[in-house]
Design a protein around this motif. Sequence first.
Motif, PDB file in Angstrom:
ATOM      1  N   THR A   1       0.813  -1.226   0.000  1.00  0.00           N
ATOM      2  CA  THR A   1       0.000   0.000   0.000  1.00  0.00           C
ATOM      3  C   THR A   1       0.848   1.280   0.000  1.00  0.00           C
ATOM      4  N   ARG A   2       2.076   1.187   0.530  1.00  0.00           N
ATOM      5  CA  ARG A   2       2.903   2.402   0.567  1.00  0.00           C
ATOM      6  C   ARG A   2       3.332   2.829  -0.830  1.00  0.00           C
TER       7      ARG A   2
ATOM      8  N   GLN B   1      -1.300 -17.339  -0.211  1.00  0.00           N
ATOM      9  CA  GLN B   1      -1.940 -16.829   0.988  1.00  0.00           C
ATOM     10  C   GLN B   1      -3.224 -16.164   0.493  1.00  0.00           C
TER      11      GLN B   1
HETATM   12  P1  UTP Z   1       5.081  -5.214   4.515  1.00  0.00           P
HETATM   13  O1  UTP Z   1       4.061  -4.789   5.480  1.00  0.00           O
HETATM   14  O2  UTP Z   1       6.361  -4.485   4.462  1.00  0.00           O
HETATM   15  O3  UTP Z   1       4.540  -5.224   3.030  1.00  0.00           O
HETATM   16  O4  UTP Z   1       5.364  -6.770   4.721  1.00  0.00           O
HETATM   17  P2  UTP Z   1       3.161  -4.865   2.413  1.00  0.00           P
HETATM   18  O5  UTP Z   1       2.053  -5.186   3.349  1.00  0.00           O
HETATM   19  O6  UTP Z   1       3.108  -5.473   1.076  1.00  0.00           O
HETATM   20  O7  UTP Z   1       3.395  -3.308   2.185  1.00  0.00           O
HETATM   21  P3  UTP Z   1       2.676  -2.013   2.728  1.00  0.00           P
HETATM   22  O8  UTP Z   1       3.140  -1.851   4.136  1.00  0.00           O
HETATM   23  O9  UTP Z   1       1.196  -2.219   2.570  1.00  0.00           O
HETATM   24  O10 UTP Z   1       3.188  -0.953   1.814  1.00  0.00           O
HETATM   25  C1  UTP Z   1       6.651  -7.352   4.622  1.00  0.00           C
HETATM   26  C2  UTP Z   1       6.659  -8.476   3.606  1.00  0.00           C
HETATM   27  O11 UTP Z   1       5.724  -9.477   3.956  1.00  0.00           O
HETATM   28  C3  UTP Z   1       4.845  -9.760   2.889  1.00  0.00           C
HETATM   29  C4  UTP Z   1       4.893  -8.546   1.978  1.00  0.00           C
HETATM   30  O12 UTP Z   1       4.649  -8.935   0.629  1.00  0.00           O
HETATM   31  C5  UTP Z   1       6.304  -8.017   2.205  1.00  0.00           C
HETATM   32  O13 UTP Z   1       7.238  -8.631   1.331  1.00  0.00           O
HETATM   33  N1  UTP Z   1       3.512 -10.017   3.420  1.00  0.00           N
HETATM   34  C6  UTP Z   1       2.974  -9.163   4.347  1.00  0.00           C
HETATM   35  C7  UTP Z   1       2.801 -11.121   2.985  1.00  0.00           C
HETATM   36  O14 UTP Z   1       3.272 -11.916   2.139  1.00  0.00           O
HETATM   37  N2  UTP Z   1       1.555 -11.345   3.508  1.00  0.00           N
HETATM   38  C8  UTP Z   1       1.012 -10.518   4.435  1.00  0.00           C
HETATM   39  O15 UTP Z   1      -0.129 -10.792   4.879  1.00  0.00           O
HETATM   40  C9  UTP Z   1       1.735  -9.395   4.845  1.00  0.00           C
END
Ligand code: UTP
Length: 311
Positions: A19-20, A108
């Motif tokens: 989301t960022r 997932q």
């Molecule tokens: P982040 O929180 O940094 O990634 O999770 P995000 O959720 O993709 O990004 P933002 O915060 O919304 O911008 C760290 C890592 O864990 C994975 C993400 O893809 C990232 O590589 N992740 C996170 C999952 O695979 N599943 C999840 O439910 C959450």
Amino acid sequence: MTKYKPIRKAVFPVAGLGTRFIPATKVVPKEMIPIAGKPLIQHAYEEAKAAGIEEFIFITGRSKEMIEEHFDHQPELMQTLEARGKTDMLKKVVDSQMEEGSLFLTRQAKPLGLGHAVWCARKLVGDEPFAVILVDDIIQSKRGGIGQLIDAYEETGGNIVAVMDVPRKETSKYGIIDTKGGQEDKLVQIDGLVEKPRPENAPSTLSIIGRYILQPEIFQYLEAFETGTGGEIQLTDSMARLIGKQPFHGLRFEGQRYDCGSRLGFLEANIALSLDDPEIHDDVEKILKHHIDADTSKSNKTGKPYVISNK
Ligand code: UTP
């Protein structure tokens, strides 16, 4: 030969929403965004491969198919490059292919948190220690981040996470470790873990960044599906349960880490890794200097004309 079970498998959780990075990530997975000409996921794959990882386990989700396709055989592209004599480009395509039978995928269904994503890999990991690599974190170093953790694991066994010092005001962005002794040591024993504590409650300023070596017992705790900070199933909470039962260390890794999940971290990684690339180093320097000198954002000037080679 190490006395501990070798680390053969790496889990790459890539099911997050990124989301960022919206709107860039509305359609394109964050992991496909390039840093210095290579998608984030390929940087992570190359780091794992260099560390001796044999099985690459991707936890993917909806709209993430592009990630696995990136590592696939591309016959039309290869034929065309070959016919045109573009051997350097052909090499880049070959380098980004995964050996057949070494990529494993599971999904997932809902992004419920990093802990849940790792739990999804339980059947593919089985009963052996494994690595986890968060693709957003790029570590620029001679020996890659996960390689450094594996080197340390061969001495200590158990669980190891990569750690680095962060400013106290930023502790609420990270998993923070508690360590009684050896605050300054390269390898510190972990006595406690807290996910995203407020600065005043943080037990230290040593934060976990996206490289882990974990024992399979972690899955017993992950399957409780307990939600933690932010309403997500946190990996940190289950890791905390292993403390006292198994060795647990933090490694102050060597090298520079970039949080490519943030806009500025992404920009910095692109600059740093491009400057590190001998093919374009000189031109990148020229471009940076030009923009700093011209300070186009403030004065609307375009600066002196300059020439870069057209590679
Ligand atoms: P982040 O929180 O940094 O990634 O999770 P995000 O959720 O993709 O990004 P933002 O915060 O919304 O911008 C760290 C890592 O864990 C994975 C993400 O893809 C990232 O590589 N992740 C996170 C999952 O695979 N599943 C999840 O439910 C959450």
